[in-house]
Design a protein around this motif. Sequence first.
Motif, short mmCIF file in Angstrom:
data_model
loop_
_atom_site.label_atom_id
_atom_site.label_comp_id
_atom_site.label_asym_id
_atom_site.label_seq_id
_atom_site.Cartn_x
_atom_site.Cartn_y
_atom_site.Cartn_z
N ASP A 146 0.88 -1.17 0.00
CA ASP A 146 0.00 0.00 0.00
C ASP A 146 0.92 1.22 0.00
N SER A 149 0.49 4.48 2.34
CA SER A 149 0.68 4.28 3.77
C SER A 149 2.15 4.10 4.14
N HIS A 258 -1.16 7.37 8.69
CA HIS A 258 -1.89 6.86 7.52
C HIS A 258 -2.99 7.81 7.07
#
Length: 688
Positions: A146, A149, A258
Motif C-alpha cells: 500500500d 501508507s 496513515h
Amino acid sequence: MPQLYYPKELSWLAFNERVLQEAQDINNPVIERVRFLGIFSNNQDEFFRVKVPDLKRKALLKKAEGNLNALNKYQTLLDNIQEKVLAFNAKFNQAYQDIQQELKKNDIEIVSHEQLSAYHQEWLKQYFTDKVLRYTQPLIVSNLIDFPSCIEDHLTYLFVELSNQEKYQYAAIEVPCTETNRFVLLPKEKDNNVQKIILLDDVVCFSLTDIFKGLFAFDSIIAYSFKMTRDAEYLLSEQDLDDSILMKMTKSLKQRLHADPVRVVCDEEMPQRMEKRLKKLLGFTAYDSTLPGSRYRNFKDFINFPNVGKASLRYTKWRALDSKQFRKYNTTFEAISKQDILLHYPYHKFHHFKEFIRQASFDPAVTSIKLNVYRVAQKSQIIGSLLDAVRNGKKVTVNVELRARFDESNNIEWSKKMTDAGIKVLFGINSLKVHSKLCLINRQENGSIVKYAQVSTGNFNEDTAKIYTDLALFTKNQLIAEEVDNVFKFIEHSYKDFHFDHLLISPINQRKRLNQLVKNEIKNAKANLPAKIILKLNNLVDKKLIDKLYDASNAGVDIHLIIRGMCSLKPGLAGISERITVTSIVDRYLEHARVMLFHNNGAPLVFITSADWMARNIEDRVEVGLPIYFPPLKQQIIDMLELQMGDNCKARVIDQQQQNNYVTRDKHKKQSSQREIYQYLKLSERNE
C-alpha cells in the motif's frame, strides 16, 4: 457594504510571505537568508497539514449536503490558496538562486552530483558506503504494498525509475536525514578555498546504480525528489470509555501516519510520466495540491544550514542578559520576595527559570511544585529538576497537554517518565486544551505557606526560549498567586466554581473582561477623554472581538495592533476602522509575546497573556491573562511597545489587501525594534 473580515487562511499565507521576504532581503546575512527559506518551508508544511485539510473537509461536507453556495465559497478559497502558493513557489525558487549566487561570492557552493570533480566523486563513493548505504531502504512499487501508507509526510523521498527495454519499474527511497546530516561538507581541494556542500539527496542520486545493481536489470536509472503532506488532524474516540486520555492520544497519533495525503511537491524536472504515476500511486483527488518545485524538496532542513564561511555571513550573536535582580540575592526566592521580576526571552537568560525550579527541587522550605506543560524540550532540565524534587520528598503536580499539535509524542513520553517517578500527572480537561503557562511553588515561611508564581506568555522550553520573544513574570503577590493556584484547581476539578478578580481566564471570564476593557475606552472617547488601545498578538481572527474594535474605532478610540500572524481585521475601512492601524514584525526572533494595553484615561492597564484573540483561545482553551501591577515593569512594557510601533526596518503595514509593504522610513533613522529592545534591556540591567 464592504467585506469586514479578511480570510484567516489567506492571512496566514500573508504572514509566511513576510518570512519569505526575510529570505529575499539582501540586508540580512546570507546564511540567515538560507535559514529563513527553511522556516518558510516548514511553515508551508504545517499550513498544508492543518489549514488545507480543514477546508477540504468543509468543502466535501457542503458537497454532500448539496449546499452549492457554501461549496463554491470553500472551493474559491482553495483556488486562491493554490494561486498564492504557486506565486510563493516562484519567489522561493528565485530567492534560492539569488542566495546561491551570494554564497558563491563568499566561497561557499552548493553542488549537485553532476558537478562533482573526479576527486570528490571518489571521496563521495567512500562516504556513501561508510555513512549512508546502511540507512538506504528502497521501497519497490508493486501490487503487494500500500504505497501511500508507506510514505511519511515529514520526510524527503526520491522517486526512482528503472528502465529496461522500455519497461519501467518504480521505487521510492527515503533520504535518511534523521540518521545522518542533510548537508555533506566536501573536503577542500588543493589550492581551492571554496567550501563545497552537497545535499544528502544528491549523495543518494549519485549512488543509485550501486543501490540497485545486481538485484534489478536496467538500461537507465533516474530519480527526482518529492515530499508528501498528510492531514494532521487526529480523532479522539469517545466509544471506548475504558481508554485513558493517554491511550486515546497514542492511538490517534497512529492515525496521522496513515492520514489522507493533501499535497505533493515534486522536482519540476520530473518527467510527466513519472509525475502522473506518482500522483496515481498516492491516490490524489481534485481537492489535493500538486506543486512543481526546485530540485530539493523539504527545505525545512535548511533551518539548520551549517555555520560555514566568515562570521559576517551570520547574525552577530546577542549574548543573553543576566537579571541583576536575580543575581544579587542568594536564592531566587529572596529575589522575588523583594519585588516582582519580569524577564524578556530570549534577551534574558532562560537559566533564571531553570534555577527557580532547580532550587525548589531541594529547598527544605518548599513543600510543593505545580507546572503546566504544553511544549517542552526533548532534553528538558526543567523536568529533570521536577524528578529530583519528587526524590527529595516534594509534592509535584504537572498538567501535560497531550494535544499540543506536533508535540504529542514528546509529551506522551515525558508523561510516562514523570508518572513512573511518582509525579502526579494530570491531562487537563477533555473539552479544553490547557494552553496557559503557569508555575506555582508553595514554600513554608515563618510558620505559614507562601506562594510563588510564574506566569509566562511562552512555554517552559529551553530550545524555543532562545528564538521566541516571550515575557515571564515572577511574583510573590499572594492575590495573584492564589488565583494561579485556583487555575490549577480548575484544571483538576473543572466542575467547581472559581472566581477571579485579577486574572483573565479562558473560558471563565476572558471574553467578558476583554469586552469591558474595550467598552471602558469607548466610554472615555465618548466623554472626550484620551482613549487608546495597543494590542500585540500572534493572531487576531475572533470576529466578535474584531467587531468590538470596530465599535471602538467608530467611537474615537485610537487603536494600534502589532499582529505577527493571522489578522482578519481590516484597518482603514471608511466609517468602520479608520482609527485602526496594523503592523507586523518578522525579524531574527519569532515574535511570540502577547501584550495588551488599555489607556484607561492616563492610568494604563497592562496585561501579558497566553491567549491570542481567536475563538479557540477565548472559548476552547484554558488561557491566562495577567495584569502587571508593579509600576517600573508596567513602564518597561509600555516602552517596548513604543519601540515596536516605531520599527521601520522589519515592520510591515497590514492593509486591507495584506500586501506586506514595509513601513516607510522617510527621514527617520533606522529602528529595528528587536535590536532596540535588546539595547534597552541591556542598559536597564546595567543601571539596575
